[in-house]
Design a protein around this motif. Structure first.
Motif, PDB file in Angstrom:
ATOM      1  N   VAL A  75      -6.026   2.385   9.966  1.00 45.17           N
ATOM      2  CA  VAL A  75      -5.757   3.779   9.596  1.00 45.17           C
ATOM      3  C   VAL A  75      -6.092   4.707  10.760  1.00 45.17           C
ATOM      4  O   VAL A  75      -5.353   5.662  11.034  1.00 45.17           O
ATOM      5  CB  VAL A  75      -6.561   4.168   8.334  1.00 45.17           C
ATOM      6  N   TYR A  76      -7.182   4.423  11.461  1.00 46.94           N
ATOM      7  CA  TYR A  76      -7.584   5.286  12.581  1.00 46.94           C
ATOM      8  C   TYR A  76      -6.517   5.268  13.685  1.00 46.94           C
ATOM      9  O   TYR A  76      -6.138   6.314  14.222  1.00 46.94           O
ATOM     10  CB  TYR A  76      -8.923   4.827  13.151  1.00 46.94           C
ATOM     11  N   GLY A  77      -6.021   4.083  14.008  1.00 45.73           N
ATOM     12  CA  GLY A  77      -4.992   3.995  15.042  1.00 45.73           C
ATOM     13  C   GLY A  77      -3.727   4.741  14.669  1.00 45.73           C
ATOM     14  O   GLY A  77      -3.138   5.455  15.499  1.00 45.73           O
ATOM     15  N   ILE A  78      -3.298   4.620  13.411  1.00 41.87           N
ATOM     16  CA  ILE A  78      -2.071   5.290  12.972  1.00 41.87           C
ATOM     17  C   ILE A  78      -2.264   6.811  12.925  1.00 41.87           C
ATOM     18  O   ILE A  78      -1.383   7.578  13.315  1.00 41.87           O
ATOM     19  CB  ILE A  78      -1.636   4.738  11.598  1.00 41.87           C
ATOM     20  N   VAL A  79      -3.440   7.264  12.472  1.00 39.16           N
ATOM     21  CA  VAL A  79      -3.723   8.708  12.438  1.00 39.16           C
ATOM     22  C   VAL A  79      -3.743   9.278  13.856  1.00 39.16           C
ATOM     23  O   VAL A  79      -3.201  10.362  14.103  1.00 39.16           O
ATOM     24  CB  VAL A  79      -5.058   8.980  11.701  1.00 39.16           C
ATOM     25  N   LEU A 124      -1.030  -0.836  13.502  1.00 40.03           N
ATOM     26  CA  LEU A 124      -0.133  -1.630  12.659  1.00 40.03           C
ATOM     27  C   LEU A 124      -0.591  -3.083  12.573  1.00 40.03           C
ATOM     28  O   LEU A 124      -0.537  -3.704  11.496  1.00 40.03           O
ATOM     29  CB  LEU A 124       1.288  -1.554  13.205  1.00 40.03           C
ATOM     30  N   VAL A 125      -1.038  -3.633  13.702  1.00 40.15           N
ATOM     31  CA  VAL A 125      -1.530  -5.021  13.689  1.00 40.15           C
ATOM     32  C   VAL A 125      -2.767  -5.130  12.810  1.00 40.15           C
ATOM     33  O   VAL A 125      -2.914  -6.080  12.005  1.00 40.15           O
ATOM     34  CB  VAL A 125      -1.837  -5.493  15.126  1.00 40.15           C
ATOM     35  N   VAL A 173      -8.083  13.517   7.224  1.00 42.39           N
ATOM     36  CA  VAL A 173      -6.970  12.659   6.799  1.00 42.39           C
ATOM     37  C   VAL A 173      -7.342  11.190   6.957  1.00 42.39           C
ATOM     38  O   VAL A 173      -7.070  10.350   6.072  1.00 42.39           O
ATOM     39  CB  VAL A 173      -5.702  13.000   7.612  1.00 42.39           C
ATOM     40  N   PHE A 174      -7.964  10.852   8.084  1.00 43.72           N
ATOM     41  CA  PHE A 174      -8.368   9.463   8.333  1.00 43.72           C
ATOM     42  C   PHE A 174      -9.344   8.973   7.267  1.00 43.72           C
ATOM     43  O   PHE A 174      -9.175   7.889   6.694  1.00 43.72           O
ATOM     44  CB  PHE A 174      -8.999   9.365   9.727  1.00 43.72           C
ATOM     45  N   LEU A 175     -10.377   9.769   6.980  1.00 42.79           N
ATOM     46  CA  LEU A 175     -11.379   9.353   6.002  1.00 42.79           C
ATOM     47  C   LEU A 175     -10.764   9.210   4.601  1.00 42.79           C
ATOM     48  O   LEU A 175     -11.108   8.279   3.855  1.00 42.79           O
ATOM     49  CB  LEU A 175     -12.531  10.363   5.976  1.00 42.79           C
ATOM     50  N   PHE A 176      -9.849  10.112   4.249  1.00 43.26           N
ATOM     51  CA  PHE A 176      -9.219  10.054   2.930  1.00 43.26           C
ATOM     52  C   PHE A 176      -8.412   8.769   2.756  1.00 43.26           C
ATOM     53  O   PHE A 176      -8.575   8.034   1.766  1.00 43.26           O
ATOM     54  CB  PHE A 176      -8.322  11.282   2.746  1.00 43.26           C
ATOM     55  N   PHE A 177      -7.535   8.469   3.718  1.00 40.96           N
ATOM     56  CA  PHE A 177      -6.694   7.290   3.583  1.00 40.96           C
ATOM     57  C   PHE A 177      -7.481   6.000   3.758  1.00 40.96           C
ATOM     58  O   PHE A 177      -7.214   5.002   3.067  1.00 40.96           O
ATOM     59  CB  PHE A 177      -5.541   7.347   4.584  1.00 40.96           C
ATOM     60  N   ALA A 178      -8.452   5.991   4.679  1.00 36.69           N
ATOM     61  CA  ALA A 178      -9.260   4.781   4.873  1.00 36.69           C
ATOM     62  C   ALA A 178     -10.063   4.475   3.618  1.00 36.69           C
ATOM     63  O   ALA A 178     -10.135   3.313   3.166  1.00 36.69           O
ATOM     64  CB  ALA A 178     -10.182   4.963   6.072  1.00 36.69           C
TER      65      ALA A 178
END
Length: 370
Positions: free
Chosen positions: A301-305, A267-268, A350-355
């Motif tokens: 994105v990686y941290g949230i995933v 989030l940060v 999912v991570f790669l798509f959103f990032a």
């Protein structure tokens, strides 16, 4: 001796194409991250109910002590005692001679093992009723002195390292006396069962009271006296804790503090990325400057995933799972390894798509000078 060691080691099914049962975990027939060590940490750190597991393990250890005592006694009676004076009672002598192999380690699995444990308990009750228990044991018991010295204090958890270890009561250098069995039963009673005891577990009164009466009034110390409580605790762990443990360790490789750390970090990082992106866009900076947004957005994105999936994809693909905050253990259970690999690949997609989507949006959007 070699055959004894082989029979004492738990059998681990490397071809198990399913998640393990609670009994297999408690019998030490599974591997990390669904073994007894990981389950102990889960019960202690997440479920906050480690007293239930410690009670179950102490009763299993009590059974081990009784098996060792009876095995030693039978050996000494059959080898060193004249036939006419094997025991103080013909009935207890017959029970002793009819007992089969007592070398199995851990809980009894087959009906034959359970019947054998029942016969052993019957022998110990008969033996105790005749008042012959102490006399049967070889003199100079080392176990008795050690237990007496520590009787007033509950044992510390033996689960303090990834290798589960405990008192090896089947080791030939340990000599068990009937006083050791009594001390072991009383320790379980005073630690877990008496009202207001130090680590009292929430047993129903119709289970607790007969055990207290059996030990304190009738003087029983055989393992069968704890059967009802042991079954109740097993069912409580199986119902309330074990499903969550499997979800945590077979479908994820992170512990809650690590998940929370990744969420906060993500989030940060996302906030920093959004702030920098809007500043660069509204100052109409060139897209080459906005390429640096890849760093905060990708990390965010990686941290949230990782938090959402309870899985760190790169750790899972490398074959590791956390047993404590940023403390890793190798994944050895084959079926769990396959599950985590699939879950890691899904999380990675999912991570790669959103990032990629967020980075492309803020890098290629036209600038607008205010």
């Amino acid at each position: 001796m070699a055959s004894h060691d082989h029979s004492s080691s738990p059998t681990i099914d490397m071809n198990r194409n399913r998640l393990p049962t609670l009994f297999e975990v408690l019998a030490r027939r599974t591997l990390a991250p669904v073994d007894l060590y990981f389950f102990y940490l889960y019960m202690r750190d997440q479920q906050r109910a480690v007293d239930y597991l410690d009670f179950w393990l102490d009763v299993a250890q009590h059974m081990s002590v009784c098996r060792h005592y009876v095995r030693e006694l039978r050996r000494s009676v059959m080898i060193g005692t004249p036939d006419g004076d094997k025991t103080g009672s013909k009935r207890s002598s017959a029970l002793l001679e009819n007992l089969g192999n007592l070398d199995q380690a851990g809980p009894s699995v087959t009906e034959k093992d359970k019947n054998q444990d029942a016969q052993m308990s019957a022998f110990l009750r008969e033996d105790n009723g005749n008042g012959n228990g102490i006399g049967h044991s070889p003199s100079g018991s080392t176990g008795s002195n050690m237990r007496q010295a520590s009787h007033d204090h509950p044992r510390p958890s033996f689960m303090n390292s990834p290798q589960v270890t405990g008192t090896d009561s089947s080791s030939p250098q340990h000599t068990i006396s009937r006083a050791d069995i009594r001390a072991s039963a009383e320790k379980i009673l005073y630690t877990y069962l008496l009202p207001m005891s130090e680590r009292e577990i929430g047993l129903p009164d119709d289970i607790r009271n007969p055990i207290i009466e059996a030990i304190e009034v009738r003087g029983r110390d055989d393992p069968e006296v704890f059967d009802a409580a042991k079954d109740w605790v097993f069912q409580a762990m199986e119902r309330d804790a074990f499903p969550g443990f499997l979800r945590s360790k077979a479908l994820g490789n992170l512990v809650p503090p690590s998940m929370m750390f990744r969420l906060i970090f993500g989030l940060v990082a996302m906030f920093a990325g959004y702030w920098a992106a809007f500043v660069l866009i509204f100052l109409d900076n060139p897209r080459s400057d906005r390429l640096y947004l890849i760093i905060p957005f990708t990390l965010g994105v990686y941290g949230i995933v990782c938090w959402y999936w309870s899985t760190d994809p790169f750790l899972a693909l490398a074959g590791y799972s956390e047993h404590a905050f940023f403390k890793l253990s190798k994944i050895h259970e084959p079926f769990v390894k396959k599950l985590l690999m699939k879950r890691a690949l899904m999380a990675l997609v999912v991570f790669l798509f959103f990032a990629a989507g967020i980075n492309c949006l803020f890098i290629f959007v036209p600038g607008y000078a205010l």
